[in-house]
Design an enzyme around this catalytic site. Sequence first.
Site, short mmCIF file in Angstrom:
data_model
loop_
_atom_site.label_atom_id
_atom_site.label_comp_id
_atom_site.label_asym_id
_atom_site.label_seq_id
_atom_site.Cartn_x
_atom_site.Cartn_y
_atom_site.Cartn_z
N SER A 1 -23.37 76.61 47.38
CA SER A 1 -24.61 75.90 47.70
C SER A 1 -24.65 74.52 47.05
O SER A 1 -24.64 74.40 45.82
CB SER A 1 -25.81 76.72 47.24
OG SER A 1 -26.97 75.92 47.28
N ASP B 1 -25.31 74.58 58.62
CA ASP B 1 -26.55 74.44 59.41
C ASP B 1 -26.29 74.45 60.92
O ASP B 1 -27.23 74.37 61.71
CB ASP B 1 -27.26 73.14 59.03
CG ASP B 1 -27.81 73.20 57.61
OD1 ASP B 1 -28.14 74.31 57.14
OD2 ASP B 1 -27.89 72.15 56.96
#
Length: 451
Positions: free
Chosen positions: A176, A329
């Site tokens: 992340s 995404d």
Amino acid sequence: MASSSSHSPASLTAEPSHGLNGRIRVPGDKSISHRALIFGTLAVGETRIEGLLEGEDVLATAEAMRWLGAEVTRNADGSWSVWGVGVGGLREPEQPLDFGNSGTGARLVMGLVAGHPITATFTGDASLSRRPMGRVISPLTQMGAHFHAREGGRLPLTLTGARRALPISYRSPVASAQVKSAILLAGLNTPGVTTVLEATPTRDHTERMLRAFGAEIASETDKDGLLAISLTGEPELTPCPIAVPGDPSSAAFPVVAALLTPGSEIVVEGITLNPHRAGLYTTLMEMGGDIEVMNQRQEGGEPVADLRVRSSRLKGIEVPPARAASMIDEYPVLAVAAAFAEGTTTMLGIHELRVKESDRIAATASGLRANGIKVRESEDGMIVEGRSGEAGGGGHVTTHMDHRIAMSFLVMGLAAQKPVTVDDASMIATSFPDFERLMRGLGASFAGRAQ
Ligand code: S3P
């Protein structure tokens, strides 16, 4: 300030369209826009930003920076100026900071506040209030910050930053960039060297921008094969003009729409093809997508290019799980592309999709099924059976407050045999406020919402 209450759900229908044609620029990159405002706040003097994304997520971060003491203004020419307070100079905000729908804004600003001896409350909309914050609470607590959060580490939460933060060396259990960036932001007002270790490299916009602002930051592979990113604390950050390139995650929607809609040829200008962001484009090319990368150049410290895209017959592939971080995404819109491909497309290693603005594996799979596409879902992946350009459409899709689910299925409706309706297109304004107008300009047909 962006707030959950500003949205009334508005359904929107995308109709089968003729070829899409034209040249467009998509809005500025969302990740870089958040960071430009945040690093501008930590520099002393004026940071001028060209091409800032004026989506709700970024505007919420701009408002938070004002409450933390920066002067943030939009200039007459459309550029933005941030007058920063310097590392260590944040003011305690007089009211809760509302991050709307934005996990990036909330988590990065938690890192920022954690390194300062001030208290701030973080709130967000219903989607953001469901998302896990433990991934930043844990390392920031090790650095000396104190959190009071809802059960399971959820918003709203109140954070008191460290009086004198401690440097840590931290290996994140999740790949992340938000976690990495939160720790590095806290490390700025921390004496000594703060290190983040990554098993899978994630987007490096924070590192690039910190370097441009004069911080000492090194990235090197250690003896265990981990990428170690080390920041020397307490730098003086010097303002640096920022030109925000086009967002490859937003460009994904017109690009996939053009690939799938017969008779299309479009050019998307000026998007960043940072290798940590470009996974979708590599994947679409492997599927047989006709995407030409043109005018490759460096702009504002990021690799930038124009893309020429022509409609193509796609074939299903296995997407390497190691590529996930570079297209995290983009899986919902890739799954839509896969629905039109010949054969099966396998997407694994994407467990993180379960904790995005919605559970994107579940939302994508049910949207595909509503449109007659067979999909197998597992805890960390999905397998889509393509219908060789014959995807039927005709479905009603629930978007779960997720802008990318909304745009992905509108793209599907442009290329399918029957229209596709999404229950709520209002969240698109978080990342791509001009989506509908831009797509209409290329020839896309929508119904159901006043212009
Ligand atoms: C982002 C990182 C990614 C991405 C998000 C933006 C960023 O999240 O999904 O849209 O700007 O750092 P994670 O780092 O949590 O995967």
